[in-house]
Design a protein around this motif. Structure first.
Motif, PDB file in Angstrom:
ATOM      1  N   ALA A 256      44.463 -96.804 -43.315  1.00  0.00           N
ATOM      2  CA  ALA A 256      43.242 -97.597 -43.124  1.00  0.00           C
ATOM      3  C   ALA A 256      42.508 -97.761 -44.460  1.00  0.00           C
ATOM      4  CB  ALA A 256      42.339 -96.933 -42.079  1.00  0.00           C
ATOM      5  N   ALA A 257      42.509 -96.705 -45.262  1.00  0.00           N
ATOM      6  CA  ALA A 257      41.828 -96.785 -46.567  1.00  0.00           C
ATOM      7  C   ALA A 257      42.543 -97.806 -47.459  1.00  0.00           C
ATOM      8  CB  ALA A 257      41.790 -95.412 -47.236  1.00  0.00           C
ATOM      9  N   LEU A 258      43.888 -97.790 -47.421  1.00  0.00           N
ATOM     10  CA  LEU A 258      44.651 -98.770 -48.206  1.00  0.00           C
ATOM     11  C   LEU A 258      44.310-100.191 -47.782  1.00  0.00           C
ATOM     12  CD1 LEU A 258      48.429 -97.718 -48.315  1.00  0.00           C
ATOM     13  CD2 LEU A 258      46.898 -98.115 -50.249  1.00  0.00           C
ATOM     14  N   GLU A 259      44.244-100.352 -46.479  1.00  0.00           N
ATOM     15  CA  GLU A 259      44.007-101.681 -45.928  1.00  0.00           C
ATOM     16  C   GLU A 259      42.621-102.196 -46.301  1.00  0.00           C
ATOM     17  OE1 GLU A 259      45.272-101.600 -41.825  1.00  0.00           O
ATOM     18  OE2 GLU A 259      44.470-103.641 -41.569  1.00  0.00           O
ATOM     19  N   ARG A 260      41.639-101.279 -46.308  1.00  0.00           N
ATOM     20  CA  ARG A 260      40.274-101.674 -46.682  1.00  0.00           C
ATOM     21  C   ARG A 260      40.218-102.070 -48.149  1.00  0.00           C
ATOM     22  NH1 ARG A 260      38.623 -97.251 -43.726  1.00  0.00           N
ATOM     23  NH2 ARG A 260      38.482 -95.971 -45.598  1.00  0.00           N
ATOM     24  N   LYS A 261      40.888-101.250 -48.962  1.00  0.00           N
ATOM     25  CA  LYS A 261      40.811-101.428 -50.410  1.00  0.00           C
ATOM     26  C   LYS A 261      41.600-102.661 -50.839  1.00  0.00           C
ATOM     27  CE  LYS A 261      42.998 -98.737 -53.185  1.00  0.00           C
ATOM     28  NZ  LYS A 261      43.723 -97.544 -53.518  1.00  0.00           N
ATOM     29  N   CYS A 262      42.682-102.916 -50.142  1.00  0.00           N
ATOM     30  CA  CYS A 262      43.644-103.895 -50.662  1.00  0.00           C
ATOM     31  C   CYS A 262      44.356-104.573 -49.483  1.00  0.00           C
ATOM     32  CB  CYS A 262      44.608-103.101 -51.550  1.00  0.00           C
ATOM     33  SG  CYS A 262      45.859-104.038 -52.375  1.00  0.00           S
ATOM     34  N   PRO A 263      43.606-105.400 -48.718  1.00  0.00           N
ATOM     35  CA  PRO A 263      44.154-105.898 -47.452  1.00  0.00           C
ATOM     36  C   PRO A 263      45.404-106.770 -47.611  1.00  0.00           C
ATOM     37  CG  PRO A 263      42.003-106.887 -47.929  1.00  0.00           C
ATOM     38  CD  PRO A 263      42.231-105.826 -48.965  1.00  0.00           C
ATOM     39  N   THR A 264      45.452-107.607 -48.625  1.00  0.00           N
ATOM     40  CA  THR A 264      46.561-108.566 -48.704  1.00  0.00           C
ATOM     41  C   THR A 264      47.645-108.102 -49.672  1.00  0.00           C
ATOM     42  OG1 THR A 264      44.826-110.193 -48.442  1.00  0.00           O
ATOM     43  CG2 THR A 264      47.023-111.045 -48.912  1.00  0.00           C
ATOM     44  N   ASP A 265      47.225-107.761 -50.903  1.00  0.00           N
ATOM     45  CA  ASP A 265      48.224-107.479 -51.937  1.00  0.00           C
ATOM     46  C   ASP A 265      48.998-106.195 -51.656  1.00  0.00           C
ATOM     47  OD1 ASP A 265      47.426-109.754 -53.089  1.00  0.00           O
ATOM     48  OD2 ASP A 265      46.170-108.814 -54.644  1.00  0.00           O
TER      49      ASP A 265
END
Ligand SMILES: Nc1ncnc2c1ncn2[C@@H]1O[C@H](COP(=O)(O)OP(=O)(O)OP(=O)(O)O)[C@@H](O)[C@H]1O
Ligand SMILES: [Mg+2]
Length: 275
Positions: A256-265
């Protein structure tokens, strides 16, 4: 798969061939009726990483989450005297001696271990440091073949985290099937009591999990105490099951933290089915 599991659990054993792979433990190749090629990994008294419940728990949990990267496995108790005879006839003196010292018991002929379906035509696969580097760097450009490998390796990190398997990166524990997809063998070190060093190693490996995918998060969110107990309550302890769920929470938080920080790339660009 159901036929293979039934045969491994109860089928007649047609042939017993002492394993000839190198390594630390005694293994056996079996043919189970009608014609299943099976690997038997007995529990060794001296090695904590040979728990058959680890092999079966990893297989079941992986299937429960909709993936298919671990060979079907069951726990089975065989007749140790029959295995012993096969090693006397066809094993090396070293493995025969090891079987007697670390596996067979003077008190009983019961010999418990994991039976795993043999993956035909697969080869051992070691991810190169360069590939692992690109895996840990969400900005790295990937070839189409690398995208597939990184999907499978990301799932491997997730599964090993869930099962607390600390023995993945020691060599010989990843196969690449003819399809190109990866198979995670040797889960005998999974589950069991947590330790500070296991937790540290597990958290360190999350650096490789630099990409997220909704399929991973959705699979993890499906885990609940009830489904975990139904899936593996007969092979894992209540504590094992609880600890899987808390490690699941660690993973969901990481993704979830990854997705928040960097949703697309940082999203894995592929949509893949289970192999
Ligand atoms: N299900 C399988 N299908 C195909 N090959 C397998 C399978 N399981 C194991 N192998 C092969 O056998 C080798 C040893 O198996 P595994 O890693 O499970 O044992 P191990 O506990 O690591 O034993 P050791 O430490 O003695 O090597 C693997 O590296 C792989 O080449
Ligand atoms: Mg191994």
């Amino acid at each position: 798969m159901a036929d293979a599991l039934d045969a491994m659990a109860t089928g007649r054993i047609l042939s017993i061939i002492p394993g000839n792979t190198s390594g630390r433990t005694v293994k056996v190749n079996l043919v189970v009726a009608p014609n299943w090629y099976v690997f038997f990994k007995p529990r060794h008294r001296v090695h904590l990483f040979t728990r058959p419940q680890g092999e079966v728990g990893a297989f079941r949990l992986n299937r429960l989450l909709g993936m298919n990267h671990v060979p079907p496995a069951v726990v089975r108790t065989l007749d140790g005297s029959v295995i012993h005879s096969a090693f006397k006839r066809r094993g090396t003196p070293e493995r025969l001696e090891q079987l007697q010292r670390e596996v067979l018991s003077p008190a009983t002929d019961d010999l418990t271990g994991a039976l795993l379906l043999w993956v035909q035509g697969a080869r051992n696969f070691e991810p190169s440091p360069a590939l692992l580097g690109r895996m840990g760097d969400a900005g790295a450009r990937l070839s189409p073949a690398e995208e597939v490998l990184i999907w499978d390796l990301s799932w491997m990190v997730i599964l090993d985290h869930l099962t607390n398997n600390y023995d993945r990166h020691t060599g010989g524990n990843i196969l690449r099937a003819k399809s190109g997809r990866l198979v995670f063998i040797d889960n005998g070190a999974a589950f069991g009591p947590d330790r500070d060093w296991k937790a540290a190693r597990r958290k360190d490996l999350l650096r490789l999990l630099a990409r997220h995918h909704p399929a991973f998060t959705a699979a993890l969110r499906r885990l609940s105490p009830r489904v975990m107990a139904a899936c593996a309550g007969d092979v894992l302890s209540a504590r094992d099951l609880d600890e899987v769920l808390s490690r699941r929470d660690e993973l969901v938080e990481h993704l979830a933290a990854l997705e928040r920080k960097c949703p697309t790339d940082c999203r894995i660009p592929r949509e893949l089915e289970a192999p």
